[in-house]
Design a protein around this motif. Structure first.
Motif, PDB file in Angstrom:
ATOM      1  N   ILE A  10       0.651   4.488   4.652  1.00 39.86           N
ATOM      2  CA  ILE A  10      -0.352   4.072   3.814  1.00 39.86           C
ATOM      3  C   ILE A  10      -1.363   5.168   3.569  1.00 39.86           C
ATOM      4  O   ILE A  10      -1.974   5.278   2.455  1.00 39.86           O
ATOM      5  CB  ILE A  10      -1.152   2.963   4.638  1.00 39.86           C
ATOM      6  CG1 ILE A  10      -0.114   1.583   4.888  1.00 39.86           C
ATOM      7  CG2 ILE A  10      -2.444   2.439   3.966  1.00 39.86           C
ATOM      8  CD1 ILE A  10      -0.648   0.596   5.552  1.00 39.86           C
ATOM      9  N   PHE A  11      -1.702   6.123   4.540  1.00 38.54           N
ATOM     10  CA  PHE A  11      -2.678   7.251   4.313  1.00 38.54           C
ATOM     11  C   PHE A  11      -1.971   8.090   3.347  1.00 38.54           C
ATOM     12  O   PHE A  11      -2.764   8.509   2.403  1.00 38.54           O
ATOM     13  CB  PHE A  11      -3.050   8.062   5.635  1.00 38.54           C
ATOM     14  CG  PHE A  11      -3.957   7.254   6.430  1.00 38.54           C
ATOM     15  CD1 PHE A  11      -5.357   7.077   6.052  1.00 38.54           C
ATOM     16  CD2 PHE A  11      -3.861   6.919   7.677  1.00 38.54           C
ATOM     17  CE1 PHE A  11      -6.152   6.593   6.740  1.00 38.54           C
ATOM     18  CE2 PHE A  11      -4.689   6.398   8.708  1.00 38.54           C
ATOM     19  CZ  PHE A  11      -6.053   5.977   8.041  1.00 38.54           C
ATOM     20  N   TRP A  12      -0.849   8.178   3.348  1.00 43.25           N
ATOM     21  CA  TRP A  12      -0.428   9.138   2.444  1.00 43.25           C
ATOM     22  C   TRP A  12      -0.524   8.815   0.900  1.00 43.25           C
ATOM     23  O   TRP A  12      -0.681   9.185   0.178  1.00 43.25           O
ATOM     24  CB  TRP A  12       1.287   9.411   2.667  1.00 43.25           C
ATOM     25  CG  TRP A  12       1.911  10.437   3.335  1.00 43.25           C
ATOM     26  CD1 TRP A  12       1.074  11.653   3.513  1.00 43.25           C
ATOM     27  CD2 TRP A  12       3.047  10.487   4.076  1.00 43.25           C
ATOM     28  NE1 TRP A  12       1.807  12.742   4.245  1.00 43.25           N
ATOM     29  CE2 TRP A  12       2.972  11.800   4.457  1.00 43.25           C
ATOM     30  CE3 TRP A  12       4.231   9.892   4.203  1.00 43.25           C
ATOM     31  CZ2 TRP A  12       4.180  12.257   5.432  1.00 43.25           C
ATOM     32  CZ3 TRP A  12       5.227   9.951   5.001  1.00 43.25           C
ATOM     33  CH2 TRP A  12       5.349  11.274   5.644  1.00 43.25           C
ATOM     34  N   ALA A  13      -0.428   7.289   0.797  1.00 38.32           N
ATOM     35  CA  ALA A  13      -0.514   6.740  -0.362  1.00 38.32           C
ATOM     36  C   ALA A  13      -1.835   7.092  -0.778  1.00 38.32           C
ATOM     37  O   ALA A  13      -2.048   7.139  -2.037  1.00 38.32           O
ATOM     38  CB  ALA A  13       0.121   5.086  -0.597  1.00 38.32           C
ATOM     39  N   ILE A  14      -2.765   6.409   0.011  1.00 36.39           N
ATOM     40  CA  ILE A  14      -4.154   6.750  -0.433  1.00 36.39           C
ATOM     41  C   ILE A  14      -4.569   8.212  -0.757  1.00 36.39           C
ATOM     42  O   ILE A  14      -5.446   8.285  -1.788  1.00 36.39           O
ATOM     43  CB  ILE A  14      -4.968   6.185   0.742  1.00 36.39           C
ATOM     44  CG1 ILE A  14      -4.986   4.668   1.081  1.00 36.39           C
ATOM     45  CG2 ILE A  14      -6.682   6.415   0.718  1.00 36.39           C
ATOM     46  CD1 ILE A  14      -5.536   3.966   2.260  1.00 36.39           C
TER      47      ILE A  14
ATOM     48  N   SER B 166      -7.437  -3.497   7.928  1.00 37.48           N
ATOM     49  CA  SER B 166      -6.880  -2.530   7.031  1.00 37.48           C
ATOM     50  C   SER B 166      -7.962  -2.020   6.072  1.00 37.48           C
ATOM     51  O   SER B 166      -8.135  -1.033   5.411  1.00 37.48           O
ATOM     52  CB  SER B 166      -5.936  -3.167   5.705  1.00 37.48           C
ATOM     53  OG  SER B 166      -6.676  -4.046   5.262  1.00 37.48           O
ATOM     54  N   LYS B 167      -9.319  -2.562   6.309  1.00 40.13           N
ATOM     55  CA  LYS B 167     -10.262  -2.195   5.559  1.00 40.13           C
ATOM     56  C   LYS B 167     -10.739  -0.775   5.985  1.00 40.13           C
ATOM     57  O   LYS B 167     -11.380  -0.222   5.142  1.00 40.13           O
ATOM     58  CB  LYS B 167     -11.614  -3.224   5.963  1.00 40.13           C
ATOM     59  CG  LYS B 167     -11.493  -4.400   5.510  1.00 40.13           C
ATOM     60  CD  LYS B 167     -12.484  -5.367   6.101  1.00 40.13           C
ATOM     61  CE  LYS B 167     -12.685  -6.899   5.241  1.00 40.13           C
ATOM     62  NZ  LYS B 167     -13.598  -7.790   5.660  1.00 40.13           N
ATOM     63  N   SER B 168     -10.571  -0.119   7.134  1.00 36.06           N
ATOM     64  CA  SER B 168     -10.808   0.948   7.664  1.00 36.06           C
ATOM     65  C   SER B 168      -9.990   2.264   6.707  1.00 36.06           C
ATOM     66  O   SER B 168     -10.334   3.267   6.832  1.00 36.06           O
ATOM     67  CB  SER B 168     -10.341   1.348   9.128  1.00 36.06           C
ATOM     68  OG  SER B 168      -9.030   1.006   9.292  1.00 36.06           O
TER      69      SER B 168
ATOM     70  N   GLY C 223      -9.744   2.319   3.398  1.00 35.56           N
ATOM     71  CA  GLY C 223     -10.208   2.445   2.254  1.00 35.56           C
ATOM     72  C   GLY C 223      -9.256   2.468   1.127  1.00 35.56           C
ATOM     73  O   GLY C 223      -7.853   1.938   1.347  1.00 35.56           O
ATOM     74  N   GLY C 224      -9.290   2.658  -0.223  1.00 32.79           N
ATOM     75  CA  GLY C 224      -8.375   2.680  -1.127  1.00 32.79           C
ATOM     76  C   GLY C 224      -7.946   1.053  -1.487  1.00 32.79           C
ATOM     77  O   GLY C 224      -8.666   0.265  -0.880  1.00 32.79           O
ATOM     78  N   ASP C 225      -6.979   1.126  -2.286  1.00 39.67           N
ATOM     79  CA  ASP C 225      -6.576  -0.114  -2.928  1.00 39.67           C
ATOM     80  C   ASP C 225      -5.322  -0.686  -1.732  1.00 39.67           C
ATOM     81  O   ASP C 225      -3.975  -0.208  -2.035  1.00 39.67           O
ATOM     82  CB  ASP C 225      -5.944   0.016  -4.257  1.00 39.67           C
ATOM     83  CG  ASP C 225      -5.707  -1.294  -4.998  1.00 39.67           C
ATOM     84  OD1 ASP C 225      -5.645  -2.422  -4.231  1.00 39.67           O
ATOM     85  OD2 ASP C 225      -5.363  -1.349  -5.831  1.00 39.67           O
ATOM     86  N   VAL C 226      -5.823  -1.445  -0.740  1.00 42.24           N
ATOM     87  CA  VAL C 226      -4.756  -2.196   0.155  1.00 42.24           C
ATOM     88  C   VAL C 226      -4.840  -3.278   0.120  1.00 42.24           C
ATOM     89  O   VAL C 226      -5.669  -4.056   0.512  1.00 42.24           O
ATOM     90  CB  VAL C 226      -4.962  -1.483   1.481  1.00 42.24           C
ATOM     91  CG1 VAL C 226      -3.639  -1.894   2.517  1.00 42.24           C
ATOM     92  CG2 VAL C 226      -4.762   0.141   1.496  1.00 42.24           C
ATOM     93  N   GLN C 227      -3.740  -3.921  -0.245  1.00 44.34           N
ATOM     94  CA  GLN C 227      -3.584  -5.743  -0.069  1.00 44.34           C
ATOM     95  C   GLN C 227      -2.470  -6.034   0.664  1.00 44.34           C
ATOM     96  O   GLN C 227      -1.424  -5.364   0.921  1.00 44.34           O
ATOM     97  CB  GLN C 227      -3.263  -6.069  -1.636  1.00 44.34           C
ATOM     98  CG  GLN C 227      -2.856  -7.460  -1.578  1.00 44.34           C
ATOM     99  CD  GLN C 227      -2.647  -7.950  -3.164  1.00 44.34           C
ATOM    100  OE1 GLN C 227      -2.549  -7.033  -4.121  1.00 44.34           O
ATOM    101  NE2 GLN C 227      -1.928  -9.138  -3.130  1.00 44.34           N
TER     102      GLN C 227
END
Length: 228
Positions: A131-135, A167-169, A171-175
């Protein structure tokens, strides 16, 4: 344009060890990633309503490769190598990790990432790294909590809220959504999200087609330029 795609038309295109062996970097790609036991292949098969599109074998095979499937012209689903439990040499794991990172950071047509994780064991270190990679690459992320049918309704809703809060931690667009390949939980939500991500490419194609025919695409209708 908001017309849903027919995911039943999805077909296998190619397998590649890295981005240098993939087709031209055009159109829109949506990648699916997850641990080896997250149910990624089963999810792809359910989304496309096909039993054997993605291999569900747990033994390393095509899962070592980046697999490409075409939904329609210019709209592709990407099945990334599973990570986590594969019993393979460390050297090969490092090679896979490099290929994954390279794909996420350098593939220009990649417009969204679906990360699948078992609802009973979510947000492991490798999941969070993905997820961090994506953000970092400014990609929107859809997290699917798979095997949701393994929990009772109340428990899975509580788990969903818990993961959404954590998941709020990022940041970015994560659903975050629930998903079950077996019961079809979350299937409509996933397809709608994919439609949203593929939408700009489909509109681009309509605009090009309209221009070639001497028409103007307005988003809803086509009008002949000669009438202006």
């Amino acid at each position: 344009m908001n017309q849903p795609l027919n995911y039943r038309n999805t077909g296998f295109i190619t397998s590649a060890p890295d981005i240098r062996h993939l087709p031209q970097d055009t159109g829109v790609e949506i990648a699916f990633a997850g641990r080896s036991n997250a149910g990624k292949s089963s999810a792809l098969n359910r989304i496309t309503d096909q039993k054997g599109l993605a291999r569900t074998s747990k033994t390393p095979g095509r899962t070592q490769l980046i697999n490409m499937f075409e939904v329609t012209t210019g709209c592709n689903l990407i099945d990334l190598p599973g990570y986590g439990f594969a019993q393979v040499p460390l050297e090969l794991k490092i090679k896979w990790q490099k290929a994954l990172g390279e794909y996420l950071q350098k593939r220009e047509c990649l417009k969204g990432l679906v990360v699948l994780m078992d609802i009973r064991h979510p947000m492991k270190d490798l999941d969070q790294q993905m997820i961090f990679w994506a953000i970092e690459s400014r990609l929107p992320v859809l997290v699917l909590l798979t095997k949701a049918d393994k929990m009772k309704s109340g428990a899975r809703k509580a788990q969903l809220l818990k993961v959404r809060e954590s998941s709020k931690s990022f940041g970015g667009d994560v659903q975050i959504e629930l998903f079950s390949s077996l019961k079809g939980i979350g299937l409509d939500q996933v397809r709608r999200k994919l439609d949203t991500w593929f939408g700009p490419e489909l509109e681009r194609q309509l605009m090009l087609a309209a221009a070639e025919n001497g028409e103007t695409y307005t988003g809803e209708t086509l009008s002949d330029k000669s009438d202006d």
